[in-house]
Design a protein around this motif. Sequence first.
Motif, PDB file in Angstrom:
ATOM      1  N   THR A 169       0.802  -1.233   0.000  1.00  0.00           N
ATOM      2  CA  THR A 169       0.000   0.000   0.000  1.00  0.00           C
ATOM      3  C   THR A 169       0.831   1.277   0.000  1.00  0.00           C
ATOM      4  N   VAL A 182      -3.176  -4.019  -6.364  1.00  0.00           N
ATOM      5  CA  VAL A 182      -4.636  -4.026  -6.268  1.00  0.00           C
ATOM      6  C   VAL A 182      -5.127  -5.345  -6.845  1.00  0.00           C
ATOM      7  N   VAL A 221      -8.344  -6.928  -9.110  1.00  0.00           N
ATOM      8  CA  VAL A 221      -9.477  -6.595  -9.978  1.00  0.00           C
ATOM      9  C   VAL A 221      -9.975  -7.910 -10.577  1.00  0.00           C
ATOM     10  N   ASP A 272      -5.542   5.430  -3.366  1.00  0.00           N
ATOM     11  CA  ASP A 272      -6.746   5.172  -2.566  1.00  0.00           C
ATOM     12  C   ASP A 272      -7.157   3.703  -2.606  1.00  0.00           C
ATOM     13  N   GLU A 273      -6.869   3.025  -3.711  1.00  0.00           N
ATOM     14  CA  GLU A 273      -7.273   1.627  -3.873  1.00  0.00           C
ATOM     15  C   GLU A 273      -6.167   0.642  -3.522  1.00  0.00           C
ATOM     16  N   LYS A 279      -6.273  -3.148  -1.933  1.00  0.00           N
ATOM     17  CA  LYS A 279      -7.696  -3.518  -1.844  1.00  0.00           C
ATOM     18  C   LYS A 279      -8.187  -4.187  -3.122  1.00  0.00           C
ATOM     19  N   ASP A 280      -9.420  -4.677  -3.035  1.00  0.00           N
ATOM     20  CA  ASP A 280     -10.130  -5.135  -4.227  1.00  0.00           C
ATOM     21  C   ASP A 280     -10.669  -3.886  -4.912  1.00  0.00           C
ATOM     22  N   ALA A 281     -10.097  -3.557  -6.056  1.00  0.00           N
ATOM     23  CA  ALA A 281     -10.459  -2.333  -6.774  1.00  0.00           C
ATOM     24  C   ALA A 281     -11.427  -2.605  -7.921  1.00  0.00           C
ATOM     25  N   ALA A 319     -14.307   0.052  -8.239  1.00  0.00           N
ATOM     26  CA  ALA A 319     -13.780   1.346  -8.683  1.00  0.00           C
ATOM     27  C   ALA A 319     -13.357   1.269 -10.146  1.00  0.00           C
ATOM     28  N   GLY A 325     -17.234   7.949  -2.261  1.00  0.00           N
ATOM     29  CA  GLY A 325     -15.899   7.377  -2.380  1.00  0.00           C
ATOM     30  C   GLY A 325     -14.939   8.318  -3.086  1.00  0.00           C
ATOM     31  N   VAL A 385     -12.743   7.750  -5.462  1.00  0.00           N
ATOM     32  CA  VAL A 385     -12.697   7.622  -6.918  1.00  0.00           C
ATOM     33  C   VAL A 385     -13.838   8.416  -7.521  1.00  0.00           C
TER      34      VAL A 385
END
Length: 132
Positions: free
Chosen positions: A16, A23, A25, A48-49, A52-54, A57, A99, A101
């Motif tokens: 991160t 990320v 996806v 921001d992502e 994470k699971d993006a 977004a 959010g 995004v």
Amino acid sequence: MSEVKTLTAADVAGHTTRGDIWVSVHGKVYNVTNFLEEHPGGEEVLLDEAGKDATEAFEDVGHSDEARELLKTFYVADLKVDPNAPKKAPASKKPIVSGSVEKHSSWFRIVLPIAVLGGWLAYRAYQQTARH
């Protein structure tokens, strides 16, 4: 035949920082560190992502086929599905989103066209005064 490498969400969550951004996806893990400065939506979106699971977004923005092909070049591994993880409820389409995004997207959709139009009008006015 080589075995497909898999990583957990916890593995992804460990990437991160600005110099190490991963990320996921659609169940695949991507290292997008080298794309940070080139990302058309700005580096903040990727930051921001990070970890994470993006997927949501990524899909909300409506990436082009070219962007989807480019994403494949950053592939690291498949995301291991944790059978004990709580199921994610389907995202509802909300008229107002909060959010980061979406904030960036809203800003670009509103301010950018106004700025471009203002710049074009200023340029046209300058051309008119330069001719006379």
